[in-house]
Design an enzyme around this catalytic site. Structure first.
Site, PDB file in Angstrom:
ATOM      1  N   HIS A 112       7.265  -7.442  -1.973  1.00  0.00           N
ATOM      2  CA  HIS A 112       6.992  -6.807  -0.689  1.00  0.00           C
ATOM      3  C   HIS A 112       7.854  -7.436   0.406  1.00  0.00           C
ATOM      4  O   HIS A 112       7.711  -7.098   1.575  1.00  0.00           O
ATOM      5  CB  HIS A 112       5.512  -6.949  -0.299  1.00  0.00           C
ATOM      6  CG  HIS A 112       4.581  -6.105  -1.104  1.00  0.00           C
ATOM      7  ND1 HIS A 112       4.868  -4.821  -1.516  1.00  0.00           N
ATOM      8  CD2 HIS A 112       3.340  -6.361  -1.581  1.00  0.00           C
ATOM      9  CE1 HIS A 112       3.848  -4.329  -2.198  1.00  0.00           C
ATOM     10  NE2 HIS A 112       2.911  -5.243  -2.248  1.00  0.00           N
TER      11      HIS A 112
ATOM     12  N   LYS B  57       0.813  -1.224   0.000  1.00  0.00           N
ATOM     13  CA  LYS B  57       0.000   0.000   0.000  1.00  0.00           C
ATOM     14  C   LYS B  57       0.844   1.270   0.000  1.00  0.00           C
ATOM     15  O   LYS B  57       0.508   2.263   0.633  1.00  0.00           O
ATOM     16  CB  LYS B  57      -0.980   0.024   1.185  1.00  0.00           C
ATOM     17  CG  LYS B  57      -1.828  -1.218   1.339  1.00  0.00           C
ATOM     18  CD  LYS B  57      -2.489  -1.636   0.072  1.00  0.00           C
ATOM     19  CE  LYS B  57      -3.873  -1.138  -0.133  1.00  0.00           C
ATOM     20  NZ  LYS B  57      -4.461  -1.539  -1.387  1.00  0.00           N
ATOM     21  N   SER B  58       1.969   1.228  -0.716  1.00  0.00           N
ATOM     22  CA  SER B  58       2.835   2.410  -0.765  1.00  0.00           C
ATOM     23  C   SER B  58       2.985   2.953  -2.180  1.00  0.00           C
ATOM     24  O   SER B  58       3.933   3.665  -2.473  1.00  0.00           O
ATOM     25  CB  SER B  58       4.214   2.076  -0.180  1.00  0.00           C
ATOM     26  OG  SER B  58       4.862   1.113  -0.990  1.00  0.00           O
ATOM     27  N   GLY B  59       2.070   2.606  -3.073  1.00  0.00           N
ATOM     28  CA  GLY B  59       2.138   3.093  -4.446  1.00  0.00           C
ATOM     29  C   GLY B  59       2.873   2.151  -5.376  1.00  0.00           C
ATOM     30  O   GLY B  59       3.405   2.581  -6.400  1.00  0.00           O
ATOM     31  N   THR B  60       2.907   0.876  -5.055  1.00  0.00           N
ATOM     32  CA  THR B  60       3.645  -0.099  -5.848  1.00  0.00           C
ATOM     33  C   THR B  60       3.157  -0.149  -7.297  1.00  0.00           C
ATOM     34  O   THR B  60       3.972  -0.152  -8.224  1.00  0.00           O
ATOM     35  CB  THR B  60       3.532  -1.505  -5.216  1.00  0.00           C
ATOM     36  OG1 THR B  60       3.944  -1.432  -3.855  1.00  0.00           O
ATOM     37  CG2 THR B  60       4.390  -2.514  -5.959  1.00  0.00           C
ATOM     38  N   THR B  61       1.853  -0.173  -7.511  1.00  0.00           N
ATOM     39  CA  THR B  61       1.317  -0.265  -8.876  1.00  0.00           C
ATOM     40  C   THR B  61       1.730   0.953  -9.692  1.00  0.00           C
ATOM     41  O   THR B  61       2.165   0.838 -10.836  1.00  0.00           O
ATOM     42  CB  THR B  61      -0.216  -0.399  -8.847  1.00  0.00           C
ATOM     43  OG1 THR B  61      -0.549  -1.569  -8.091  1.00  0.00           O
ATOM     44  CG2 THR B  61      -0.780  -0.526 -10.243  1.00  0.00           C
TER      45      THR B  61
END
Length: 173
Positions: free
Chosen positions: A151, A88-92
């Site tokens: 991750h 949930k840290s902008g990976t996409t």
């Protein structure tokens, strides 16, 4: 402390045909690792039924299984790109951004793969790749530069990958 996996103690030599059959096969790896999983401290997770304490980190069955497959089978290449992020840290977004930068001269706007393919398919999670029933030779056949994300914490990657990562393109967020 977690019990060490045989791959951390050195390679166990096998007949080459036996290794080819087992290499990258999630079902065979799952059977092989059941004994290891049974020795690890186990806790309940909110997003996974069980979490296993392995080398100082709590991992899901799927993540730990993927990590063990990486330790046993993955061979990095000099052109590999690794993106390691916390969930949930902008990976996409980072996957799409990195892919676009690396391939900016390869595609024009109208034929860019990101128009029709999600970043998760172009820039797969290395630790979950094997759990999609894809054998290791599929990874080895990916075009260069191969792009992988994870991750998993940096210090859980096998030493041969972390040493290699220090000499290659690496992004930790």
């Amino acid at each position: 402390m977690a019990t060490s996996h045989p791959s951390q103690q050195g390679n166990i030599s096998k007949a080459s045909n036996e290794k080819d059959e087992e290499q990258g096969n999630p079902q065979k790896a799952s059977e092989k690792n059941k004994e290891l999983f049974s020795t690890l401290p186990k806790g309940e997770g909110w997003w996974a039924e069980h979490l296993f304490h392995y080398q100082g980190f709590w991992l899901s069955n799927r993540a730990l299984g993927g990590l063990l497959l990486i330790q046993d089978n993955f061979k990095p290449q000099p052109s590999d790109i690794f993106l390691a992020t916390t969930p949930k840290s902008g990976t996409t977004w980072l996957k799409a951004f990195l892919f676009s930068i690396v391939n900016q001269s390869r595609y024009d706007f109208n034929s860019h793969p990101l128009l029709n393919t999600p970043p998760r398919d172009i820039f797969p999670f290395l630790d979950f790749y094997f759990h999609q029933n894809k054998p290791i030779y599929d990874i080895e056949s990916l075009p260069s530069p191969r792009s992988f994300s994870s991750h998993l914490p940096y210090n859980l990657f096998p030493k041969f990958i972390t040493v290699f990562m220090s000499q290659t393109k690496l992004s930790f967020n």
